[in-house]
Design a protein around this motif. Structure first.
Motif, PDB file in Angstrom:
ATOM      1  N   PHE A  18       0.846  -1.206   0.000  1.00  0.00           N
ATOM      2  CA  PHE A  18       0.000   0.000   0.000  1.00  0.00           C
ATOM      3  C   PHE A  18       0.877   1.250   0.000  1.00  0.00           C
ATOM      4  CE2 PHE A  18      -0.622   2.742   3.815  1.00  0.00           C
ATOM      5  CZ  PHE A  18      -1.276   3.799   3.203  1.00  0.00           C
ATOM      6  N   MET A  76       2.743   9.831  -5.439  1.00  0.00           N
ATOM      7  CA  MET A  76       3.215  11.111  -4.895  1.00  0.00           C
ATOM      8  C   MET A  76       4.589  11.485  -5.426  1.00  0.00           C
ATOM      9  SD  MET A  76       1.958  10.813  -0.943  1.00  0.00           S
ATOM     10  CE  MET A  76       0.946   9.378  -0.607  1.00  0.00           C
ATOM     11  N   ASN A 117      -6.372   7.124 -10.350  1.00  0.00           N
ATOM     12  CA  ASN A 117      -7.547   6.639  -9.623  1.00  0.00           C
ATOM     13  C   ASN A 117      -7.412   5.168  -9.266  1.00  0.00           C
ATOM     14  OD1 ASN A 117      -8.579   9.146  -9.924  1.00  0.00           O
ATOM     15  ND2 ASN A 117     -10.261   8.593 -11.299  1.00  0.00           N
ATOM     16  N   ILE A 158      -4.881   4.836  -6.467  1.00  0.00           N
ATOM     17  CA  ILE A 158      -5.409   5.254  -5.165  1.00  0.00           C
ATOM     18  C   ILE A 158      -6.255   4.121  -4.573  1.00  0.00           C
ATOM     19  CG2 ILE A 158      -7.014   6.831  -3.993  1.00  0.00           C
ATOM     20  CD1 ILE A 158      -6.115   9.021  -5.989  1.00  0.00           C
ATOM     21  N   ILE A 213      -5.025  -1.816   2.246  1.00  0.00           N
ATOM     22  CA  ILE A 213      -5.127  -1.627   3.703  1.00  0.00           C
ATOM     23  C   ILE A 213      -6.221  -2.542   4.263  1.00  0.00           C
ATOM     24  CG2 ILE A 213      -5.539   0.006   5.580  1.00  0.00           C
ATOM     25  CD1 ILE A 213      -4.594   2.255   3.840  1.00  0.00           C
ATOM     26  N   CYS A 256       2.193   7.339   7.572  1.00  0.00           N
ATOM     27  CA  CYS A 256       1.601   8.517   6.919  1.00  0.00           C
ATOM     28  C   CYS A 256       2.308   9.784   7.378  1.00  0.00           C
ATOM     29  CB  CYS A 256       0.104   8.619   7.228  1.00  0.00           C
ATOM     30  SG  CYS A 256      -0.899   7.364   6.410  1.00  0.00           S
ATOM     31  N   SER A 307       4.516  12.324   5.031  1.00  0.00           N
ATOM     32  CA  SER A 307       4.215  13.762   5.008  1.00  0.00           C
ATOM     33  C   SER A 307       5.457  14.589   5.316  1.00  0.00           C
ATOM     34  CB  SER A 307       3.123  14.118   6.029  1.00  0.00           C
ATOM     35  OG  SER A 307       1.900  13.612   5.614  1.00  0.00           O
ATOM     36  N   PHE A 308       6.202  14.175   6.342  1.00  0.00           N
ATOM     37  CA  PHE A 308       7.440  14.890   6.665  1.00  0.00           C
ATOM     38  C   PHE A 308       8.399  14.835   5.481  1.00  0.00           C
ATOM     39  CE2 PHE A 308       6.510  14.403  11.361  1.00  0.00           C
ATOM     40  CZ  PHE A 308       6.548  15.749  11.649  1.00  0.00           C
ATOM     41  N   GLU A 310       7.320  17.226   2.933  1.00  0.00           N
ATOM     42  CA  GLU A 310       7.553  18.600   3.416  1.00  0.00           C
ATOM     43  C   GLU A 310       9.036  18.955   3.339  1.00  0.00           C
ATOM     44  OE1 GLU A 310       5.981  19.566   7.269  1.00  0.00           O
ATOM     45  OE2 GLU A 310       3.929  19.003   6.734  1.00  0.00           O
ATOM     46  N   PRO A 340       3.149  16.580  11.281  1.00  0.00           N
ATOM     47  CA  PRO A 340       3.368  17.432  10.117  1.00  0.00           C
ATOM     48  C   PRO A 340       2.109  18.201   9.716  1.00  0.00           C
ATOM     49  CG  PRO A 340       3.262  15.114   9.453  1.00  0.00           C
ATOM     50  CD  PRO A 340       3.267  15.143  10.941  1.00  0.00           C
ATOM     51  N   ALA A 341       2.282  19.504   9.491  1.00  0.00           N
ATOM     52  CA  ALA A 341       1.154  20.382   9.219  1.00  0.00           C
ATOM     53  C   ALA A 341       0.398  19.976   7.960  1.00  0.00           C
ATOM     54  CB  ALA A 341       1.644  21.825   9.081  1.00  0.00           C
ATOM     55  N   THR A 342       1.117  19.457   6.963  1.00  0.00           N
ATOM     56  CA  THR A 342       0.432  19.066   5.718  1.00  0.00           C
ATOM     57  C   THR A 342      -0.438  17.826   5.933  1.00  0.00           C
ATOM     58  OG1 THR A 342       2.417  17.830   5.080  1.00  0.00           O
ATOM     59  CG2 THR A 342       2.114  20.002   4.086  1.00  0.00           C
ATOM     60  N   LEU A 343      -0.341  17.210   7.109  1.00  0.00           N
ATOM     61  CA  LEU A 343      -1.192  16.062   7.408  1.00  0.00           C
ATOM     62  C   LEU A 343      -2.311  16.470   8.361  1.00  0.00           C
ATOM     63  CD1 LEU A 343      -1.351  13.042   6.747  1.00  0.00           C
ATOM     64  CD2 LEU A 343      -0.011  12.578   8.796  1.00  0.00           C
ATOM     65  N   TYR A 344      -1.958  17.252   9.389  1.00  0.00           N
ATOM     66  CA  TYR A 344      -2.945  17.531  10.430  1.00  0.00           C
ATOM     67  C   TYR A 344      -3.858  18.713  10.122  1.00  0.00           C
ATOM     68  CZ  TYR A 344      -1.249  13.656  13.093  1.00  0.00           C
ATOM     69  OH  TYR A 344      -0.954  12.374  13.480  1.00  0.00           O
ATOM     70  N   PHE A 357     -12.701   9.360   4.974  1.00  0.00           N
ATOM     71  CA  PHE A 357     -11.661   8.821   4.075  1.00  0.00           C
ATOM     72  C   PHE A 357     -12.248   8.603   2.681  1.00  0.00           C
ATOM     73  CE2 PHE A 357     -11.557   4.294   2.650  1.00  0.00           C
ATOM     74  CZ  PHE A 357     -10.570   4.409   1.687  1.00  0.00           C
ATOM     75  N   HIS A 370     -10.925  10.678  -0.800  1.00  0.00           N
ATOM     76  CA  HIS A 370     -10.374   9.980  -1.967  1.00  0.00           C
ATOM     77  C   HIS A 370     -11.337  10.001  -3.157  1.00  0.00           C
ATOM     78  CE1 HIS A 370      -6.816   7.523  -0.074  1.00  0.00           C
ATOM     79  NE2 HIS A 370      -6.750   8.808   0.155  1.00  0.00           N
ATOM     80  N   ILE A 392     -11.009  13.218  -5.087  1.00  0.00           N
ATOM     81  CA  ILE A 392      -9.880  13.266  -6.030  1.00  0.00           C
ATOM     82  C   ILE A 392     -10.315  12.584  -7.330  1.00  0.00           C
ATOM     83  CG2 ILE A 392      -7.453  12.673  -6.478  1.00  0.00           C
ATOM     84  CD1 ILE A 392      -7.103  12.089  -3.493  1.00  0.00           C
ATOM     85  N   MET A 393     -10.872  11.382  -7.182  1.00  0.00           N
ATOM     86  CA  MET A 393     -11.218  10.571  -8.360  1.00  0.00           C
ATOM     87  C   MET A 393     -12.309  11.215  -9.210  1.00  0.00           C
ATOM     88  SD  MET A 393     -11.121   6.739  -6.737  1.00  0.00           S
ATOM     89  CE  MET A 393     -10.563   6.684  -5.042  1.00  0.00           C
ATOM     90  N   ASP A 416      -3.238  16.911  -4.638  1.00  0.00           N
ATOM     91  CA  ASP A 416      -3.579  15.485  -4.653  1.00  0.00           C
ATOM     92  C   ASP A 416      -2.800  14.690  -3.606  1.00  0.00           C
ATOM     93  OD1 ASP A 416      -5.300  16.007  -6.703  1.00  0.00           O
ATOM     94  OD2 ASP A 416      -4.419  14.577  -8.118  1.00  0.00           O
ATOM     95  N   ASN A 417      -1.501  14.971  -3.503  1.00  0.00           N
ATOM     96  CA  ASN A 417      -0.680  14.217  -2.551  1.00  0.00           C
ATOM     97  C   ASN A 417      -1.196  14.365  -1.127  1.00  0.00           C
ATOM     98  OD1 ASN A 417       0.864  13.516  -4.687  1.00  0.00           O
ATOM     99  ND2 ASN A 417       2.698  14.665  -4.097  1.00  0.00           N
ATOM    100  N   ILE A 477      -4.393  12.377  -0.779  1.00  0.00           N
ATOM    101  CA  ILE A 477      -4.158  10.924  -0.693  1.00  0.00           C
ATOM    102  C   ILE A 477      -3.743  10.561   0.730  1.00  0.00           C
ATOM    103  CG2 ILE A 477      -2.643   9.035  -1.444  1.00  0.00           C
ATOM    104  CD1 ILE A 477      -2.544  10.380  -4.228  1.00  0.00           C
ATOM    105  N   LEU A 478      -2.770  11.298   1.262  1.00  0.00           N
ATOM    106  CA  LEU A 478      -2.268  10.991   2.606  1.00  0.00           C
ATOM    107  C   LEU A 478      -3.313  11.239   3.690  1.00  0.00           C
ATOM    108  CD1 LEU A 478       1.443  12.146   2.547  1.00  0.00           C
ATOM    109  CD2 LEU A 478       0.578   9.923   3.277  1.00  0.00           C
ATOM    110  N   ASP A 518      -5.537   8.188   3.659  1.00  0.00           N
ATOM    111  CA  ASP A 518      -4.831   7.032   4.231  1.00  0.00           C
ATOM    112  C   ASP A 518      -4.782   7.139   5.752  1.00  0.00           C
ATOM    113  OD1 ASP A 518      -4.345   6.354   1.610  1.00  0.00           O
ATOM    114  OD2 ASP A 518      -2.245   6.997   1.614  1.00  0.00           O
ATOM    115  N   HIS A 519      -4.415   8.311   6.192  1.00  0.00           N
ATOM    116  CA  HIS A 519      -4.271   8.583   7.615  1.00  0.00           C
ATOM    117  C   HIS A 519      -5.603   8.384   8.352  1.00  0.00           C
ATOM    118  CE1 HIS A 519      -2.980  11.724  10.808  1.00  0.00           C
ATOM    119  NE2 HIS A 519      -2.632  10.530  11.168  1.00  0.00           N
TER     120      HIS A 519
END
Lengths: 330, 330
Positions: free
Chosen positions: A78, A86, A105, A108, A115, A145, A149-150, A153, B28-32, B78, B82, B85-86, B104-105, B108-109, B112-113
């Motif tokens: 996955f 990405m 698609n 994804i 999962i 995840c 992300s880190f 970034e 990470p901010a791009t996740l939370y 979730f 997703h 996006i599709m 998109d990235n 996606i994350l 997943d998260h």
């Protein structure tokens, strides 16, 4: 058949067979074709092996760890499928990536589906530790995840410290091995102490493994490594070596060369020569050695935790296993 | 406070509060950041409510179902992130979608998260049915992925039968409600018979709900519906109404209009008028009525399963709940 290499080959065959039998459905075709494609795409099955060996060293049997092995391999796949989207990667293990062969698609959904399938194999167990096993697996997903992300970034960020880098790889790479080790130990009904020791063994091996991966990007033999040298440099990945170079390089000319990588301005023209220049800088400033020392440091730490276990064939297997991981050419 | 509407509002507040408190991290901010954004983006919390009410009708307490309620809402989100996006969707509940606001990235994350986070809440329980609960949840993910794959395949496929359509929506829409109901019943320690009855109740409500959603796309009041009328037509979605029209429409001119939708050739110019023409065709051939009859059919089936439970306040809540879902204007 007590030779660890033979044991590994035998277990790998069993894991592969179970993975192949795990996908019996055919429709929807846009879901099951790419799934079969990715799962049959080889790989060393490192994480399943970590689960099985960790289970054994804690007193459990291989058979009790096989389903969880399949689960962790699905989870690993996955991450590959979604990371490849990405990272805009065209190939993986020499074959077209799913988003390339089909489309984003499909990739994804294949990742999402993996999962679900992974959990369905994880819970195929009578272990009394089911809750802890599901909990560990879930924490693994969350941290992976975060790690990804880190990583994304950091690609855009100028100043990344070595500590930040270590935190990132502990989530992105080491966590999956750590997760495998804990789950194996729980399936083998290990004591809390055993679980903790095998966890620390795996997470240190994971850190060593990633730094070695960074190192191989510049020092490996392309044919053995199986991918182009300097790929991380082209992508401007904040590897251990690049961060160390940002710290140590003083000569203005050399600095400029490093900044080209950091700023993702490594010109494709004469790429091989440019990569060799970076390699020369890494050598001149002792950065190759610094990476090797780090690898040694984490490998020794891993050994220390492994050595809390008594000498027996299961410990031998794990010793051989870490040796294989660290001496790898893949 | 035995009024079901008040109970619903009270429970919804509790679910919302727990969802808000579920995300305490910032980096990470791009996740939370996107995670907080999507989870605070409202919604009726229908699936958590199904879990809680199903738990109660089987003899359990609301408190025992709250964590699983948060889990199913995360899982639902979730799918939204997703799917958006599709489907290339720009807005969701009136706000920019994650892949639009970030990229998109990140989307996606975030999706997943959310799966990982969902499991972490699902297993926060002392229920003796943990294995069944995780199993049900996992099957839900797998089927939702299958449903979404079928939906995307059907968009490109000319001949889709009503049976194929029903199979698709039973996976894509009904399955999440069914999953919620089973998990609620398991948390409430329902008998196997109770679990089965509440499962059938939920899955039939789910089918009715989706066909009604298809119907509202053409008959709803835009302000109440919260989205543009005819969106499914523009996308060429194989809705119940479109498939029925492909079956029933005989007049050549009308047939051409329907084929414009099927072939995704509905010209944007004079769109409103074109949509009204399709609506007129749907009315002329009794397709609106056919959809209404289907909705009635599944609603009555749902009622039948609900009526296997003795009369009490918990049954009243579920009756009110299905009524709210089916009389909805959202």
């Amino acid at each position: 058949m007590s030779n660890p290499q033979d044991i590994y080959s035998d277990y790998k065959e069993k894991v592969d067979a179970l993975i192949t039998s795990s996908v019996s459905k055919n429709i929807p075709a846009t879901l099951y074709e790419p799934l079969k494609y990715i799962l049959s795409n080889g790989g060393k099955r490192i994480r399943p092996m970590m689960i099985i060996f960790a289970c054994e060293i804690c007193g459990g049997k291989m058979e009790d760890a096989l389903n969880a092995g399949v689960a962790i391999e699905m989870l690993h796949n996955f991450t590959l499928v979604h990371d490849d989207i990405m990272d805009n990667a065209d190939t993986r293990r020499g074959l077209e990536t799913i988003h390339k062969k089909w489309n984003d698609n499909v990739a994804i959904l294949t990742g999402d589906h993996l999962i679900g399938l992974a959990y369905s194999y994880l819970i195929k167990t009578d272990s009394k530790n089911l809750k802890g096993i599901v909990d560990t697996f879930t924490e693994g997903i969350i941290e992976v995840c975060e790690g990804q992300s880190f990583d994304k970034e950091f690609e855009e960020k100028f100043a990344v410290t070595i500590d930040e880098y270590l935190m990132m790889i502990s989530k992105k790479t080491a966590k999956m091995l750590e997760t495998s080790a804990i789950i194996g130990a729980l399936l083998g009904n290990g004591t809390p102490e055993q679980v903790e020791n095998i966890r620390n063994y795996a997470s240190n091996i994971g850190l060593a493994f990633q730094i070695q991966d960074d190192l191989l990007d510049i020092t490996a033999d392309e044919t053995e490594f199986g991918k182009k040298i300097g790929g991380d440099l082209v992508e401007g990945k904040k590897t251990y070596l690049l961060l160390k170079a940002m710290e140590l390089v003083e000569d203005e000319k050399d600095k400029l060369k490093i900044m080209e990588v950091v700023n993702k301005e490594l010109i494709k023209h004469d790429l091989e020569e440019r990569i060799l220049t970076i390699k020369r800088i890494y050598e001149d400033y002792g950065i190759i050695e610094s990476a090797q020392e780090r690898i040694k440091h984490y490998t020794e730490l891993a050994d220390k935790y492994l050595n809390t276990f008594p000498d027996n064939e299961y410990k031998e297997r794990l010793k051989w296993f870490s040796g294989m991981l660290m001496g790898r050419s893949f």
